[in-house]
Design a protein around this motif. Sequence first.
Motif, PDB file in Angstrom:
ATOM      1  N   ILE A 108       0.913  -1.192  -0.039  1.00 25.18           N
ATOM      2  CA  ILE A 108       0.191   0.130  -0.307  1.00 25.18           C
ATOM      3  C   ILE A 108       0.867   1.369  -0.143  1.00 25.18           C
ATOM      4  O   ILE A 108       1.582   1.478   1.496  1.00 25.18           O
ATOM      5  CB  ILE A 108      -1.172   0.013   1.278  1.00 25.18           C
ATOM      6  CG1 ILE A 108      -1.847  -1.120   1.802  1.00 25.18           C
ATOM      7  CG2 ILE A 108      -2.373   1.410   0.847  1.00 25.18           C
ATOM      8  CD1 ILE A 108      -3.071  -1.380   2.669  1.00 25.18           C
ATOM      9  N   ARG A 109       0.618   1.828  -1.058  1.00 23.67           N
ATOM     10  CA  ARG A 109       1.382   3.061  -1.250  1.00 23.67           C
ATOM     11  C   ARG A 109       0.962   4.867  -1.213  1.00 23.67           C
ATOM     12  O   ARG A 109       0.397   4.844  -2.291  1.00 23.67           O
ATOM     13  CB  ARG A 109       2.677   3.351  -2.059  1.00 23.67           C
ATOM     14  CG  ARG A 109       2.096   2.638  -2.875  1.00 23.67           C
ATOM     15  CD  ARG A 109       3.566   2.221  -4.346  1.00 23.67           C
ATOM     16  NE  ARG A 109       2.412   2.174  -5.854  1.00 23.67           N
ATOM     17  CZ  ARG A 109       1.980   0.407  -6.183  1.00 23.67           C
ATOM     18  NH1 ARG A 109       1.350  -0.355  -5.285  1.00 23.67           N
ATOM     19  NH2 ARG A 109       1.458   0.980  -6.933  1.00 23.67           N
ATOM     20  N   ASN A 110       1.041   6.019  -0.664  1.00 23.50           N
ATOM     21  CA  ASN A 110       0.641   7.057  -1.059  1.00 23.50           C
ATOM     22  C   ASN A 110       1.165   7.506  -2.600  1.00 23.50           C
ATOM     23  O   ASN A 110       2.087   7.993  -3.109  1.00 23.50           O
ATOM     24  CB  ASN A 110       0.683   7.882   0.366  1.00 23.50           C
ATOM     25  CG  ASN A 110       0.447   9.405  -0.554  1.00 23.50           C
ATOM     26  OD1 ASN A 110       1.456   9.584  -0.774  1.00 23.50           O
ATOM     27  ND2 ASN A 110      -0.573   9.695  -0.038  1.00 23.50           N
ATOM     28  N   VAL A 111       0.226   8.321  -3.222  1.00 21.56           N
ATOM     29  CA  VAL A 111       0.661   8.337  -4.214  1.00 21.56           C
ATOM     30  C   VAL A 111      -0.078   9.746  -4.185  1.00 21.56           C
ATOM     31  O   VAL A 111       0.796  10.628  -5.093  1.00 21.56           O
ATOM     32  CB  VAL A 111      -0.578   7.039  -5.250  1.00 21.56           C
ATOM     33  CG1 VAL A 111      -0.303   8.167  -7.203  1.00 21.56           C
ATOM     34  CG2 VAL A 111      -0.555   5.904  -5.358  1.00 21.56           C
ATOM     35  N   PHE A 112      -0.937  10.384  -4.226  1.00 22.03           N
ATOM     36  CA  PHE A 112      -1.333  11.985  -4.299  1.00 22.03           C
ATOM     37  C   PHE A 112      -2.420  12.462  -2.248  1.00 22.03           C
ATOM     38  O   PHE A 112      -2.388  11.259  -1.926  1.00 22.03           O
ATOM     39  CB  PHE A 112      -2.856  11.469  -4.940  1.00 22.03           C
ATOM     40  CG  PHE A 112      -2.592  11.396  -6.298  1.00 22.03           C
ATOM     41  CD1 PHE A 112      -2.312  12.093  -7.060  1.00 22.03           C
ATOM     42  CD2 PHE A 112      -3.174  10.220  -6.602  1.00 22.03           C
ATOM     43  CE1 PHE A 112      -2.056  12.409  -8.189  1.00 22.03           C
ATOM     44  CE2 PHE A 112      -3.426   9.602  -8.035  1.00 22.03           C
ATOM     45  CZ  PHE A 112      -2.827  10.257  -9.013  1.00 22.03           C
TER      46      PHE A 112
END
Length: 392
Positions: A293-297
């Motif tokens: 799970i990775r932050n993109v915005f």
Amino acid sequence: MALIKFIEENAPQMRAVFEDLHAHPEIGFEEKHASGVVEKLLNEWGFDEVHTGIAETGVVGILRGKGQGNRRIGLRADMDALPIQEISGLPYTSKNPDRMHACGHDGHTTMLLGAAQYLAETRDFDGTAVFIFQPAEEGLGGARRMIAEGLFERLPVDEVYGMHNAPFSELGTARIRKGAMMAGASFFDIHVKGKGSHAAQPNQSKDALVIGAELVGLLQTIVSRNIDPVKPCVLSCTQFHTGSAYNIVPETATITGTVRYFDQEVMDLVAKRMRELCAGLALAHGIEIEVDIRNVFDVLVNEPELSDAYLAAAADVLGAENVSDDGPQVMGSEDFADMSAAVPGAYINVMHGGQAALHNPAFVLDPAILPIGSSIYARLVEHRMPLSKEAA
């Protein structure tokens, strides 16, 4: 409507630029045609500096006004297209297979270029205008990469502004929302590692397809059963890849998707529950499930004072009765949020008609919006960095 005369007279030229960009769409970090067009025009118009190669294909133009002020205003447009096969039927339809400007970034680039041409001609402002042409807005982190490569250290700005088209609305109107306007987003990839078998002997398998399908259903309960109903959140599974033949029980499956949110605590809880569900399902079936799970915005937040400045510039072009600060809070995301997190910023929607939504293969941007956006950008620079009578 009070379009800037110079921009209105040059609208056919800008229309040609727009059609060229639309016909040659490129996805993130591949925008060589678009960046080449931008670089060429900025140099032709006598920009003081033109910087290229920031985040691969990003271009930044520096334009100094007639005054000697030290203020620096950033204006940003995105350049990338989407991996979509166009079906709009336009005479200038995409010439690149499986590539389409289905979000109007060709128009955003053109609108900023229109303002650049006018301001380069007049320079009726006191300070420096920084024109940021950004690659890879569509989920690939173009803004974040430009910042990481020193955009605002090398070419600092005091404030930054972005703009987006909005279909299904009335041409000649614009709206903004102060504070949190667009959701933050995290992308996720889940890899289910089961055990394959012959389809006639599923008892010898640990069926990744069945386990993955069960997991998709469980993931959909997180928002409805764990998140406070008054706090907006959307979890969407958008891809499910598994299997290779009719007679094979698949050994692996991959599930991908996004989580949209406005509250970081909400996102943290969603991520925690996703990992817990995956761990529990893996234990129940005696398999492995990996979660990324990775932050993109980030959440896009409009600074109130700068929002008012944007509205004033838009009102100068469209009339006060046609602009508003009651824009909706939306679950869509925009990586301009990274820029407005680094320096104070504001982001406005400029409206137009149309029969198809953004990211739809039939989407058509109304070219009549082009001189509107250009005029708003230009007036914003002139309003925020007014030229003294002595300098004029």
